[in-house]
Design an enzyme around this catalytic site. Structure first.
Site, PDB file in Angstrom:
ATOM      1  N   GLU A  64       0.983  -1.354   0.045  1.00  0.00           N
ATOM      2  CA  GLU A  64       0.056   0.134  -0.058  1.00  0.00           C
ATOM      3  C   GLU A  64       0.628   1.431   0.133  1.00  0.00           C
ATOM      4  OE1 GLU A  64      -0.585  -2.704   1.980  1.00  0.00           O
ATOM      5  OE2 GLU A  64      -2.789  -3.362   1.156  1.00  0.00           O
ATOM      6  N   HIS A 133     -10.997  -5.230   9.107  1.00  0.00           N
ATOM      7  CA  HIS A 133     -11.488  -5.133   7.733  1.00  0.00           C
ATOM      8  C   HIS A 133     -12.867  -4.408   7.846  1.00  0.00           C
ATOM      9  CE1 HIS A 133      -8.444  -8.337   7.214  1.00  0.00           C
ATOM     10  NE2 HIS A 133      -8.583  -8.109   5.995  1.00  0.00           N
TER      11      HIS A 133
END
Lengths: 328, 345
Positions: A64, A133
């Site tokens: 990322e 998440h």
């Protein structure tokens, strides 16, 4: 629904926006994990690799910080990257590039550059995916000058706002609630955009105002429907963008109804609900019949078990109850 | 390379090119000495990270670049941006926080940029410019130009995650980027041996299948030749290169840090390798530099620096309200359309 509209899902609305913007502008390209061959973990980018090829729809390694860093560099040098970060929980890995780089490079260099970067990411609990998440971290980014933060709730808004985000010359973080991808709604046929920074008065009412973000529109509508049967008319404002914030629309509504509830799926403390409460207090204090009320996510990591998770997210029942105590 | 080869008259560089390199290294050293002087006098605020001793690395590197090539730099970036083309006077104006500075006084010493010369930003966060340079290189490939992107960073950055992600992605996608590690042997106060067990950066880059070499960072010609090869490779579409330039920071981490952790003998040893003194000796040996010309260069540079300081001192202090501009393109600091734009609405 008029003949100028059709009913599609948010997933398809976003997919259409990506197709149309890639078609319109060769500088637009996509980068992210599993967005190409797999079509995205939530299948939002389906078909784009086949149409635009691997040079413009780039499947990346799991990196990322690297991906966003590359996107910042590409954005500053003439490209318009649209990066997908699968879950907003993972933006933490790229936070330096978002917060210290993308948001600040224009300012630090005295306005010499623009960083036309879009980061699409998902938010929202309810999918039983536990603490890493399921978060809704949009308030974090709204805290940072130099970034715009968009979080649509309907297919039409999702499409129109994403197109505006891609055409914007500033870094925009675009939050998609992962529980809403199958949400259907009318979407205009043909070309249109929706400006970033305008809240939407979704429903007019005189008795109380509910200001909501993203998927919180739906429990708010449900509660409002029940209250309507009891003769209580709720004004519902969907923020759509939290940075920049359409303060004027919120204050106008607060002045009209005198009762305001803010519903947002971010953690309640130091979040969107707190900021809106402060702005309304500053802008409409003399019109308020009571303090601005807030419903955010419980200040706990999102738990896994359904019985636990459900109690951490604002529900239609809670919204209904809070409004009842406000207007009675 | 043995000493004899190094002393041979270079056939790939003209007298003018060599004198320009010499002058630029002197200018950088003079710039930083002058900045230090006025920092200590209280005219310049903030942090000042000097690169005194490392001048050969950016000068050698940028001598092999075109104006439209990109560089990213670091908190210790005065030498990098001066080498790529920044002017002394606008650099000083930035350090003084004035409107004529490169960033209108909004960036200061650690954030100098000049997009018109491919300087896409010095950076205050260690390693963060590395993926940005790789992104610029990706953009180059997508736009189909033959530019290259260079990322300058120190040995300290190689312990950061961004360094590794950037090298991996550059190698994977074979983009035209050159990683120039200015290994000055210290990360903050920590010697290189405290940052990596093996200390072999070339092997580290090679492990990502990136061609890599270590060069004498105190030899501007060696740096130039190494970068020139890397530039050729990048422009021909053959992907990234990693160059470790071994150099030395003659001073502490920042002005105010006496660098007491740098052993005296080590400092002595590296000062003997001073790149400016070395090139001066070579230029004289090759008949390219007389004492008279050398003195003239020193005098000219001194004048340029003094003019730069005067320019900075007389440049306008920004209006406080200017703090609220440049956050967004076409918008004010809260993201509201700027007045001139909202008029038509």
């Amino acid at each position: 629904m008029s003949t100028h509209e059709r009913t599609i899902t948010i997933r398809d609305a976003i997919n259409e926006a990506l197709f149309e913007e890639m078609e319109r502008d060769d500088q637009v390209f996509l980068m992210g994990e599993d967005i190409g061959v797999a079509g995205g973990v939530f299948k939002v980018t389906s078909g784009l690799l086949e149409r635009y090829g691997p040079n413009r729809v780039i499947d990346t390694p799991i990196a990322e910080a690297g991906i966003v860093g590359l996107a910042v560099g590409a954005a500053m040098t003439g490209m318009h990257p649209v990066v997908e970060i699968m879950f907003c929980d993972f933006t933490t890995l790229a936070s330096d590039q978002i917060i210290n780089q993308a948001a600040k490079l224009r300012y630090m260099t005295g306005g010499q550059c623009a960083v036309p970067l879009v980061i699409r990411t998902t938010m929202g609990a309810g999918r039983r995916t536990a603490a890493q998440h399921s978060q809704s971290l949009h308030a974090w980014f709204a805290h940072i000058p130099g970034i715009k933060v968009v979080l649509p709730s309907t297919p039409a808004d999702a499409k129109g706002l994403l197109k505006s985000a891609i055409r914007d010359n500033n870094p925009v973080i675009f939050f998609e609630d992962k529980m809403m991808y199958n949400q259907k709604g009318p979407v205009p046929k043909g070309e249109y955009t929706i400006p970033i920074g305008e809240a939407h008065v979704y429903r007019s009412g005189m008795d109380a105002t509910v200001i909501c973000t993203s998927s919180m529109l739906y429990p708010s509508l449900e509660a409002a429907d029940r209250l309507k049967e009891e003769g209580i008319h709720i004004e519902i404002i969907d923020l759509r963008t939290i940075k920049p914030l359409d303060e004027r629309t919120l204050i106008k509504s607060a002045q009209k109804t005198g009762h305001v509830l803010v519903v947002d799926e971010g953690y309640q403390s130091f979040g969107v609900t707190a900021e809106i409460a402060a702005r309304i207090t500053e802008g409409a204090f003399d019109y308020l019949d009571e303090p601005v009320r807030r419903l955010g996510a419980a200040d706990v990591p999102v738990p896994f078990a359904p019985a636990l998770e459900d109690m951490t997210i604002p529900s239609a029942d809670q919204i209904y109850s809070v409004i009842k105590t406000m207007v009675s | 390379m043995d000493r004899k080869n190094q002393e041979e008259l270079p056939s790939d560089l003209t007298k003018e090119q060599l004198l320009a390199m010499y002058r630029k290294m002197q200018l950088i050293r003079g710039f930083e000495g002058t900045a230090k002087k006025y920092f200590e006098a209280g005219e310049i605020g903030g942090f000042l990270h000097l690169s005194v001793g490392q001048e050969a690395v950016p000068v050698g590197t940028c001598s092999a670049l075109r104006k439209d090539d990109y560089i990213t730099s670091t908190h210790r970036g005065h030498g990098d941006v001066l080498s790529k083309g920044c002017e002394v006077k606008r650099m000083f104006a930035e350090l003084y926080g004035r409107t004529d500075g490169y960033c209108k006084g909004k960036g200061g010493s650690m954030h100098i940029a000049d997009f018109s010369q491919g300087i896409i930003g010095a950076n205050g966060i260690v390693s963060s410019g590395i993926p940005i340079a790789v992104g610029a290189a990706l953009s180059i490939r997508m736009r189909g130009t033959d530019q290259v992107a260079v990322s300058f960073f120190g040995d300290g950055a190689t312990a950061e995650g961004s360094f590794h992600e950037a090298l991996n992605l550059a190698s994977l996608w074979q983009v035209p980027v050159i990683f120039v590690c200015q290994n000055n042997l210290y990360a903050l106060s920590q010697p290189w041996s405290h940052s990596a067990r093996d200390g072999n950066l070339v092997e580290r880059a090679q492990s990502y299948h990136i061609p890599a070499e270590s060069v004498d960072g105190m030899d501007v010609i060696a740096v130039y030749r190494s970068v020139e090869k890397a530039v050729d490779r990048a422009r021909s579409g053959d992907g990234p290169t990693f160059i470790e330039a071994r150099t030395y920071r003659f001073m502490g981490h920042y002005v105010g840090d006496p660098g007491a952790y740098m052993p005296e003998e080590e400092q002595e040893e590296w000062r003997k390798k001073d790149a400016i003194a070395k090139l001066r000796r070579q230029l004289k040996m090759w008949g390219y530099l007389t004492d008279k010309v050398d003195e003239q260069i020193a005098t000219d540079i001194e004048a340029e620096l003094q003019d730069g300081i005067e320019y900075a001192r007389s440049s306008v202090i920004p209006e406080p309200r200017e703090a609220l501009n440049d956050v967004y393109v076409h918008f004010d600091y809260l993201g509201r359309p700027l007045k001139e734009e909202s008029n038509h609405a």
